[in-house]
Design a protein around this motif. Structure first.
Motif, PDB file in Angstrom:
ATOM      1  N   LYS A  22       0.835  -1.194   0.000  1.00 19.48           N
ATOM      2  CA  LYS A  22       0.000   0.000   0.000  1.00 19.48           C
ATOM      3  C   LYS A  22       0.877   1.255   0.000  1.00 19.48           C
ATOM      4  CE  LYS A  22      -2.922   2.505   3.283  1.00 19.48           C
ATOM      5  NZ  LYS A  22      -3.826   2.411   4.437  1.00 19.48           N
ATOM      6  N   TRP A  23       0.774   2.059  -1.041  1.00 17.72           N
ATOM      7  CA  TRP A  23       1.581   3.266  -1.161  1.00 17.72           C
ATOM      8  C   TRP A  23       0.924   4.432  -0.417  1.00 17.72           C
ATOM      9  CZ3 TRP A  23       5.951   5.488  -1.675  1.00 17.72           C
ATOM     10  CH2 TRP A  23       6.089   6.788  -2.185  1.00 17.72           C
ATOM     11  N   HIS A  24      -0.224   4.891  -0.901  1.00 20.30           N
ATOM     12  CA  HIS A  24      -1.063   5.876  -0.210  1.00 20.30           C
ATOM     13  C   HIS A  24      -0.436   7.262  -0.098  1.00 20.30           C
ATOM     14  CE1 HIS A  24      -4.280   6.455   3.187  1.00 20.30           C
ATOM     15  NE2 HIS A  24      -4.645   6.992   2.032  1.00 20.30           N
ATOM     16  N   ASN A  25       0.397   7.640  -1.058  1.00 22.56           N
ATOM     17  CA  ASN A  25       0.914   9.001  -1.111  1.00 22.56           C
ATOM     18  C   ASN A  25       0.819   9.587  -2.518  1.00 22.56           C
ATOM     19  OD1 ASN A  25       3.245   8.390   1.521  1.00 22.56           O
ATOM     20  ND2 ASN A  25       1.620   9.909   1.581  1.00 22.56           N
ATOM     21  N   GLY A  26      -0.105   9.059  -3.324  1.00 21.22           N
ATOM     22  CA  GLY A  26      -0.336   9.581  -4.663  1.00 21.22           C
ATOM     23  C   GLY A  26      -0.294   8.492  -5.713  1.00 21.22           C
ATOM     24  N   MET A  27      -1.254   8.516  -6.645  1.00 26.67           N
ATOM     25  CA  MET A  27      -1.334   7.471  -7.663  1.00 26.67           C
ATOM     26  C   MET A  27      -0.731   7.887  -9.000  1.00 26.67           C
ATOM     27  SD  MET A  27      -4.706   5.596  -9.304  1.00 26.67           S
ATOM     28  CE  MET A  27      -4.673   4.165  -8.225  1.00 26.67           C
ATOM     29  N   GLN A  28      -1.080   9.084  -9.462  1.00 21.93           N
ATOM     30  CA  GLN A  28      -0.664   9.478 -10.804  1.00 21.93           C
ATOM     31  C   GLN A  28       0.784   9.978 -10.784  1.00 21.93           C
ATOM     32  OE1 GLN A  28      -3.382  10.826  -9.193  1.00 21.93           O
ATOM     33  NE2 GLN A  28      -5.092   9.760 -10.196  1.00 21.93           N
ATOM     34  N   HIS A  29       1.568   9.604 -11.800  1.00 22.34           N
ATOM     35  CA  HIS A  29       2.912  10.175 -11.931  1.00 22.34           C
ATOM     36  C   HIS A  29       2.786  11.687 -12.045  1.00 22.34           C
ATOM     37  CE1 HIS A  29       5.370   6.512 -12.719  1.00 22.34           C
ATOM     38  NE2 HIS A  29       4.225   6.014 -13.136  1.00 22.34           N
ATOM     39  N   PRO A  30       3.732  12.425 -11.446  1.00 16.98           N
ATOM     40  CA  PRO A  30       4.951  11.995 -10.746  1.00 16.98           C
ATOM     41  C   PRO A  30       4.777  11.799  -9.236  1.00 16.98           C
ATOM     42  CG  PRO A  30       5.044  14.342 -11.211  1.00 16.98           C
ATOM     43  CD  PRO A  30       3.742  13.862 -11.762  1.00 16.98           C
ATOM     44  N   TYR A  31       3.535  11.576  -8.776  1.00 19.37           N
ATOM     45  CA  TYR A  31       3.310  11.223  -7.373  1.00 19.37           C
ATOM     46  C   TYR A  31       3.464   9.717  -7.140  1.00 19.37           C
ATOM     47  CZ  TYR A  31       1.197  15.878  -6.980  1.00 19.37           C
ATOM     48  OH  TYR A  31       0.984  17.232  -6.995  1.00 19.37           O
ATOM     49  N   HIS A  32       3.427   8.959  -8.199  1.00 17.00           N
ATOM     50  CA  HIS A  32       3.482   7.502  -8.144  1.00 17.00           C
ATOM     51  C   HIS A  32       4.812   7.027  -7.565  1.00 17.00           C
ATOM     52  CE1 HIS A  32       3.701   3.386  -9.811  1.00 17.00           C
ATOM     53  NE2 HIS A  32       2.379   3.430  -9.822  1.00 17.00           N
ATOM     54  N   PRO A  33       4.827   5.881  -6.867  1.00 17.80           N
ATOM     55  CA  PRO A  33       6.078   5.406  -6.260  1.00 17.80           C
ATOM     56  C   PRO A  33       7.225   5.240  -7.251  1.00 17.80           C
ATOM     57  CG  PRO A  33       4.314   3.751  -6.092  1.00 17.80           C
ATOM     58  CD  PRO A  33       3.685   5.030  -6.467  1.00 17.80           C
ATOM     59  N   ASN A  34       6.945   4.889  -8.508  1.00 21.64           N
ATOM     60  CA  ASN A  34       8.016   4.774  -9.496  1.00 21.64           C
ATOM     61  C   ASN A  34       8.659   6.117  -9.800  1.00 21.64           C
ATOM     62  OD1 ASN A  34       6.239   2.174 -11.218  1.00 21.64           O
ATOM     63  ND2 ASN A  34       8.116   1.932 -10.018  1.00 21.64           N
ATOM     64  N   SER A  35       7.993   7.203  -9.427  1.00 21.24           N
ATOM     65  CA  SER A  35       8.564   8.542  -9.608  1.00 21.24           C
ATOM     66  C   SER A  35       9.149   9.107  -8.322  1.00 21.24           C
ATOM     67  CB  SER A  35       7.486   9.509 -10.127  1.00 21.24           C
ATOM     68  OG  SER A  35       7.085   9.187 -11.428  1.00 21.24           O
ATOM     69  N   ARG A  36       9.074   8.338  -7.224  1.00 22.87           N
ATOM     70  CA  ARG A  36       9.571   8.827  -5.939  1.00 22.87           C
ATOM     71  C   ARG A  36      10.743   8.006  -5.421  1.00 22.87           C
ATOM     72  NH1 ARG A  36       5.789  12.830  -4.399  1.00 22.87           N
ATOM     73  NH2 ARG A  36       7.650  13.761  -3.493  1.00 22.87           N
TER      74      ARG A  36
END
Length: 591
Positions: free
Chosen positions: A128-142
């Motif tokens: 569970k990420w829960h800090n944003g879904m769409q890039h650049p909030y997505h985990p692959n962008s963080r």
């Protein structure tokens, strides 16, 4: 490739100042495994003294490493995650809620994961990420090379549910915590010869209360002694069954590290994101999830690194999620030179030294307009009451009349902190639309959680996370998403829908700015609601069903902020369709 180059640079040039004959073999930096559970209270462990369950693997982390006796997180999920990632209070990073975009971590915040990635670590998150879904909030962008799980605040099905892998929809395999653990172990195995960072934010024991039979049967008829006020025994049994499953998965992770020969080169961390999600045994503390009292924000915190940190050490000094960013960097020998000051401080001296110099401090908690403050000895609650937490850990007897000067000083400190947080929030734009078309994104998901219903349309549940839109019955109804298109271009759009056979034929229009595309619901898809068959306790959240993608067509989107809307042009039946999300895929990016 950038990771390999960084790691080789560390190996080759780390001892470049020594003559070749004197260079020792470079020591590999430690791996980092962070396990974060969802809605598990401090009391949901046998290590804490709970007599109703057994958690030997998690308990062993404390006994074979260090345990922080007073460790504090936020009262709810996404704020704790933001504070861990940044070392800063969640309000500084724009995280003000748990859904509808308020869970997103501001893009100008640096995560510790990005710094580990830049240092050559292979990085992954499973859960569970829960800090944003769409890039650049997505985990692959963080900072995460790999992500497998879900970005929402909670999920509606824990048995082979729809998930995503690096932004692409996939289907889960089996019970979700087991699946996430499997994926984490596979990643550790694949990257066993290089430094890795694995973040495992498990989804349990957050509701819905789903757990396989083999775990439930241990608790279904288990007597529970000394129930606390407001406790639902069956909810407690389900939560404890889920916690024992967590413990089994932690045991599997530790066994995997041992089999890979990585136990002495891996820093393992375990904690939870807030207090328990129901009234149940929690050491007599006041408050639960959502509360800024002790029981809502105290978390277990264990750290193991065999051969490098003490075994069985209990650290009494207060600490919190804000401290993890600097602590992880310090333990791995990395530095941070960011412009934004940290609220946290490295816990390494407390961990490594017998009698470290450590100044008393204040740790602040905030949620839903309420704030509290904790020092080593006192807690000032949201109402301005002062409690001596050493003699009164249950917050039963206020002592502000006995210590008026202490109470006044702490009240002033809390007001000053709240004013600083208000000032931070005024820096944020009033409207943060959902981003679409980021260059690094394979696609953009616009779930119902992030949309707005107009007219007769309703959510499937009052909690937006994992909900869908239903009761679309009028030409006046619409669904909208406020978006910022980051790259102009042509985009293919799919709507995930359900529609009974008798209602097929509705004509709909998707509009963005001055452009639109029209489509028709041509095929029936009417699966039943699911979830109740696996729930041990009746849920509060939305039930789910299997939604099917319907290709709407391609649309040209201009760069900038705009509204995407769905409306019906014709409704031959009783309704249009239920909508779970839009999927927007780039066809060709233009300037």
């Amino acid at each position: 490739m950038h990771r390999l180059i960084a790691y080789l640079f560390l190996l080759v040039f780390g001892g470049a100042l020594l003559p070749a004959c004197q260079q020792a073999a470079p020591e590999r930096p430690p791996n980092l495994l962070v396990i974060l559970t969802d809605d598990q209270g401090w009391g949901d462990l046998s290590y804490s003294g709970n007599p109703h369950l057994s958690t030997p693997a998690i308990d062993a982390l404390a006994r074979q490493g260090v345990s922080f006796d007073r460790f504090y997180v936020s009262p709810v999920c996404s704020p704790t995650r933001a504070e861990m990632l940044t070392g800063r209070y969640h309000l500084r990073g724009g995280v003000r809620g748990t859904s509808a975009g308020e869970e997103r971590l501001d893009l100008d915040e640096t995560t510790f994961v990005e710094l580990f990635q830049q240092a050559g670590y292979a990085t992954a998150a499973f859960g569970k990420w829960h800090n944003g879904m769409q890039h650049p909030y997505h985990p692959n962008s963080r900072g995460f090379d790999t992500f497998y799980g879900f970005c929402s605040g909670h999920w509606g099905d824990y048995f082979s549910p729809p998930l995503e892998e690096n932004g692409i929809p996939v289907q889960g395999e089996g019970y979700l915590p087991d699946d996430l653990t499997d994926k984490a172990m596979d990643f550790m195995h694949a990257h066993r010869d290089e430094p890795f960072l694995v973040y495992l934010p498990l989804n349990t024991p957050h509701s819905p209360m789903q757990v396989p039979d083999s775990w439930w049967e241990r608790f279904e008829n288990k007597p529970l002694d000394s129930l606390v006020a407001g406790e639902d025994p069956d909810f407690t049994r389900a939560a404890l069954a889920m916690c024992e499953n967590i413990d089994w998965n932690v045991g599997r992770l530790l066994e995997k590290l041992e089999n890979l020969g990585l136990t002495e080169n891996t820093l393992v961390v375990y904690f939870t994101d807030n207090g328990p999600n129901s009234f149940r045994w929690n050491g007599g503390m006041k408050g639960r999830k959502g509360s800024t009292d002790e029981g809502g924000v105290r978390s277990p915190f264990f750290m193991q690194w065999k051969g490098h940190i003490p075994e069985g050490k209990v650290i009494p000094q207060i600490a919190g999620a804000i401290d993890l960013f600097p602590t992880f960097l310090d333990m791995a020998g990395l530095t941070h030179s960011g412009e934004k000051p940290l609220d946290g401080k490295s816990l390494k001296p407390l961990i490594m030294k017998e009698d470290p110099s450590w100044t008393d401090r204040m740790i602040f908690s905030h949620w839903n307009g309420n704030s509290s403050l904790r020092t080593q000895k006192y807690r000032l609650d949201k109402d301005g009451n002062l409690f001596d937490m050493e003699s009164d850990p249950g917050q039963q007897q206020p002592v502000q009349d006995q210590y008026p000067e202490v109470a006044e000083n702490l009240r002033e400190a809390l007001v000053e902190w709240e004013m600083a947080m208000v000032e931070e929030q005024t820096k944020d734009p009033e409207n943060r639309p959902f981003t679409l078309g980021a260059p690094q994104a394979p696609l953009t998901q616009l779930p119902a959680r992030d949309g707005m219903a107009h007219g007769s349309i309703q959510r499937s549940n009052r909690f937006p996370n994992d909900s869908f839109f239903t009761h679309w019955v009028s030409l006046e109804d619409s669904i909208t998403w406020e978006v910022e298109v980051l790259e102009a271009g042509d985009y293919r759009v799919e709507a995930y829908y359900t529609c009974p056979k008798g209602d097929v034929g509705a004509e709909i229009r998707l509009q963005a700015g001055t452009t639109h595309l029209d489509a028709r619901v041509k095929e029936a898809h009417d699966p039943p609601l699911e979830g109740m068959e696996n729930d041990r306790i009746e849920r509060m959240e939305s039930y789910v069903k299997e939604f099917k993608p319907m290709h709407l067509g391609s649309i040209s989107l201009k760069k900038g902020i705009q509204t995407i809307s769905l409306k019906a042009l014709r409704i031959p039946g009783n309704q249009v369709m239920d909508v779970q999300k839009l999927l927007v895929k780039p066809v060709e990016i233009t300037q």
